[in-house]
Design a protein around this motif. Structure first.
Motif, PDB file in Angstrom:
ATOM      1  N   GLY A   1       0.802  -1.211   0.000  1.00  0.00           N
ATOM      2  CA  GLY A   1       0.000   0.000   0.000  1.00  0.00           C
ATOM      3  C   GLY A   1       0.833   1.257   0.000  1.00  0.00           C
ATOM      4  O   GLY A   1       0.319   2.351   0.165  1.00  0.00           O
ATOM      5  N   ALA A   2       2.153   1.104  -0.180  1.00  0.00           N
ATOM      6  CA  ALA A   2       3.022   2.281  -0.266  1.00  0.00           C
ATOM      7  C   ALA A   2       2.877   2.908  -1.649  1.00  0.00           C
ATOM      8  O   ALA A   2       2.551   2.233  -2.616  1.00  0.00           O
ATOM      9  N   ALA A   3       3.134   4.211  -1.729  1.00  0.00           N
ATOM     10  CA  ALA A   3       2.948   4.936  -2.989  1.00  0.00           C
ATOM     11  C   ALA A   3       3.759   4.313  -4.115  1.00  0.00           C
ATOM     12  O   ALA A   3       3.285   4.219  -5.237  1.00  0.00           O
ATOM     13  N   LYS A   4       4.969   3.869  -3.818  1.00  0.00           N
ATOM     14  CA  LYS A   4       5.812   3.323  -4.886  1.00  0.00           C
ATOM     15  C   LYS A   4       5.215   2.026  -5.447  1.00  0.00           C
ATOM     16  O   LYS A   4       5.343   1.739  -6.616  1.00  0.00           O
ATOM     17  N   ASP A   5       4.553   1.275  -4.600  1.00  0.00           N
ATOM     18  CA  ASP A   5       3.902   0.051  -5.081  1.00  0.00           C
ATOM     19  C   ASP A   5       2.787   0.371  -6.062  1.00  0.00           C
ATOM     20  O   ASP A   5       2.614  -0.292  -7.063  1.00  0.00           O
ATOM     21  N   ARG A   6       2.041   1.390  -5.734  1.00  0.00           N
ATOM     22  CA  ARG A   6       0.934   1.738  -6.617  1.00  0.00           C
ATOM     23  C   ARG A   6       1.449   2.228  -7.963  1.00  0.00           C
ATOM     24  O   ARG A   6       0.890   1.931  -8.993  1.00  0.00           O
ATOM     25  N   ARG A   7       2.582   2.999  -7.896  1.00  0.00           N
ATOM     26  CA  ARG A   7       3.131   3.518  -9.140  1.00  0.00           C
ATOM     27  C   ARG A   7       3.600   2.358 -10.021  1.00  0.00           C
ATOM     28  O   ARG A   7       3.324   2.317 -11.196  1.00  0.00           O
ATOM     29  N   SER A   8       4.279   1.392  -9.397  1.00  0.00           N
ATOM     30  CA  SER A   8       4.823   0.295 -10.188  1.00  0.00           C
ATOM     31  C   SER A   8       3.706  -0.562 -10.769  1.00  0.00           C
ATOM     32  O   SER A   8       3.876  -1.215 -11.780  1.00  0.00           O
ATOM     33  N   SER A   9       2.558  -0.545 -10.135  1.00  0.00           N
ATOM     34  CA  SER A   9       1.479  -1.407 -10.631  1.00  0.00           C
ATOM     35  C   SER A   9       0.708  -0.751 -11.776  1.00  0.00           C
ATOM     36  O   SER A   9      -0.039  -1.408 -12.474  1.00  0.00           O
ATOM     37  N   SER A  10       0.896   0.558 -11.943  1.00  0.00           N
ATOM     38  CA  SER A  10       0.045   1.244 -12.909  1.00  0.00           C
ATOM     39  C   SER A  10       0.328   0.808 -14.343  1.00  0.00           C
ATOM     40  O   SER A  10      -0.516   0.964 -15.212  1.00  0.00           O
TER      41      SER A  10
ATOM     42  N   VAL B   1      -8.910   4.074  -3.535  1.00  0.00           N
ATOM     43  CA  VAL B   1      -8.638   2.849  -2.770  1.00  0.00           C
ATOM     44  C   VAL B   1      -9.677   1.794  -3.141  1.00  0.00           C
ATOM     45  O   VAL B   1     -10.635   2.076  -3.857  1.00  0.00           O
ATOM     46  N   LEU B   2      -9.481   0.586  -2.632  1.00  0.00           N
ATOM     47  CA  LEU B   2     -10.492  -0.460  -2.802  1.00  0.00           C
ATOM     48  C   LEU B   2     -11.305  -0.536  -1.506  1.00  0.00           C
ATOM     49  O   LEU B   2     -10.827  -1.026  -0.483  1.00  0.00           O
ATOM     50  N   VAL B   3     -12.516  -0.005  -1.551  1.00  0.00           N
ATOM     51  CA  VAL B   3     -13.421  -0.106  -0.404  1.00  0.00           C
ATOM     52  C   VAL B   3     -13.874  -1.565  -0.321  1.00  0.00           C
ATOM     53  O   VAL B   3     -14.228  -2.165  -1.346  1.00  0.00           O
TER      54      VAL B   3
ATOM     55  N   ARG C   1     -27.201 -11.376   1.639  1.00  0.00           N
ATOM     56  CA  ARG C   1     -25.905 -11.841   2.134  1.00  0.00           C
ATOM     57  C   ARG C   1     -25.272 -10.803   3.038  1.00  0.00           C
ATOM     58  O   ARG C   1     -25.129  -9.631   2.655  1.00  0.00           O
ATOM     59  N   LEU C   2     -24.900 -11.236   4.230  1.00  0.00           N
ATOM     60  CA  LEU C   2     -24.199 -10.343   5.146  1.00  0.00           C
ATOM     61  C   LEU C   2     -22.865  -9.933   4.548  1.00  0.00           C
ATOM     62  O   LEU C   2     -22.155 -10.759   3.968  1.00  0.00           O
ATOM     63  N   ALA C   3     -22.559  -8.671   4.663  1.00  0.00           N
ATOM     64  CA  ALA C   3     -21.288  -8.136   4.165  1.00  0.00           C
ATOM     65  C   ALA C   3     -20.687  -7.286   5.268  1.00  0.00           C
ATOM     66  O   ALA C   3     -21.319  -6.332   5.745  1.00  0.00           O
ATOM     67  N   HIS C   4     -19.515  -7.652   5.701  1.00  0.00           N
ATOM     68  CA  HIS C   4     -18.869  -6.979   6.820  1.00  0.00           C
ATOM     69  C   HIS C   4     -17.817  -6.024   6.284  1.00  0.00           C
ATOM     70  O   HIS C   4     -16.828  -6.452   5.690  1.00  0.00           O
ATOM     71  N   ARG C   5     -18.045  -4.728   6.451  1.00  0.00           N
ATOM     72  CA  ARG C   5     -17.098  -3.727   5.927  1.00  0.00           C
ATOM     73  C   ARG C   5     -15.749  -3.906   6.614  1.00  0.00           C
ATOM     74  O   ARG C   5     -15.673  -3.971   7.839  1.00  0.00           O
ATOM     75  N   THR C   6     -14.705  -3.983   5.811  1.00  0.00           N
ATOM     76  CA  THR C   6     -13.351  -4.123   6.354  1.00  0.00           C
ATOM     77  C   THR C   6     -12.504  -2.937   5.897  1.00  0.00           C
ATOM     78  O   THR C   6     -13.013  -2.011   5.262  1.00  0.00           O
ATOM     79  N   GLU C   7     -11.252  -2.958   6.231  1.00  0.00           N
ATOM     80  CA  GLU C   7     -10.396  -1.798   5.954  1.00  0.00           C
ATOM     81  C   GLU C   7     -10.191  -1.618   4.452  1.00  0.00           C
ATOM     82  O   GLU C   7     -10.148  -2.585   3.698  1.00  0.00           O
ATOM     83  N   ASP C   8     -10.091  -0.355   4.013  1.00  0.00           N
ATOM     84  CA  ASP C   8      -9.794  -0.057   2.613  1.00  0.00           C
ATOM     85  C   ASP C   8      -8.464  -0.702   2.223  1.00  0.00           C
ATOM     86  O   ASP C   8      -7.532  -0.752   3.017  1.00  0.00           O
ATOM     87  N   HIS C   9      -8.404  -1.193   0.995  1.00  0.00           N
ATOM     88  CA  HIS C   9      -7.188  -1.838   0.496  1.00  0.00           C
ATOM     89  C   HIS C   9      -6.587  -1.003  -0.639  1.00  0.00           C
ATOM     90  O   HIS C   9      -7.304  -0.279  -1.335  1.00  0.00           O
ATOM     91  N   PRO C  10      -5.264  -1.123  -0.853  1.00  0.00           N
ATOM     92  CA  PRO C  10      -4.641  -0.395  -1.969  1.00  0.00           C
ATOM     93  C   PRO C  10      -5.146  -0.921  -3.305  1.00  0.00           C
ATOM     94  O   PRO C  10      -5.519  -2.091  -3.426  1.00  0.00           O
ATOM     95  N   LEU C  11      -5.147  -0.063  -4.325  1.00  0.00           N
ATOM     96  CA  LEU C  11      -5.668  -0.459  -5.639  1.00  0.00           C
ATOM     97  C   LEU C  11      -4.995  -1.694  -6.207  1.00  0.00           C
ATOM     98  O   LEU C  11      -5.640  -2.530  -6.835  1.00  0.00           O
TER      99      LEU C  11
END
Ligand code: MN
Length: 206
Positions: A23-32, A68-70, A86-96
């Motif tokens: 979830g670091a900025a550099k990871d997101r850049r490399s994935s783009s 982010v990925l909600v 279906r029950l859906a339990h909100r969890t922490e936002d994830h990196p794209l």
């Protein structure tokens, strides 16, 4: 801003043995460059549903909203029968870049295997009094209607913040009765393979 929204994500994984995106900025850049569509995602953002065979099996529904990925953990997984709630339990936002993640989390938070059970683009169909509402506003208001363009799932789904039993994280996921609805199909039990690699969770268990 997306950085701040990922602090829970990072906190939960501190000290874990995992190859999940940091979830670091550099990871997101490399994935783009990897085709996950950071530029093409503005109009038709991405969704992913990951099958996560952890201490208890569940399906993680994630929608790209606001950089982010909600995310929601759906214990029984999505149903294509509009009669099923279906029950859906909100969890922490994830990196794209988590949208492409498949692997085995060795130990710590979420230990188990993850495959990409379905993915594609989605459209936000949420309206209030005939007016279109942004996905971020819909999320804050506790009601979202999204049309999924996946391989296994198509058509609209409604997500409603029920706070069932006083649980702030509690939502419901229900199929909207449209072209993608099917009362006989049960994709969470008959189609268990990854749409990216054809692998199953068992394949990743080694
Ligand atoms: Mn999970």
């Amino acid at each position: 801003m997306a950085e701040d929204r990922l602090s829970d994500y990072r906190k939960k994984r501190k000290g874990s043995r995992t190859d999940e995106p940091t979830g670091a900025a550099k990871d997101r850049r490399s994935s783009s460059g990897g085709g996950s569509g950071s530029t093409g995602g503005r109009k038709h953002p991405r969704f992913v549903i990951q099958r996560h065979d952890a201490s208890s099996l569940h399906f993680d529904l994630r929608l790209e909203i606001g950089g982010v990925l909600v995310s929601w953990a759906v214990p029984k997984g999505p149903s294509v029968d509009p009669a099923d709630k279906r029950l859906a339990h909100r969890t922490e936002d994830h990196p794209l870049d988590y949208a492409d993640y498949e692997g085995r989390i060795e130990e710590g938070y979420g230990a188990g295997t993850v495959i990409v059970w379905d993915t594609g683009r989605y459209e936000n169909l949420t309206e209030h009094d005939g007016e279109a509402i942004s996905a971020e506003d819909a999320l804050a208001a506790g009601h979202l209607k999204v049309e999924l363009h996946g391989e296994k799932l198509t058509g609209a789904f409604a997500l409603t913040h029920t706070k069932l039993g006083g649980d702030e994280a509690s939502w419901l996921l229900v199929k909207v009765d449209d072209h993608g609805a099917d009362r006989r199909r049960n994709p969470t039990s008959t189609q268990n393979e990854s749409v990216l690699t054809d692998r199953t969770n068992a394949d990743l268990q080694e």
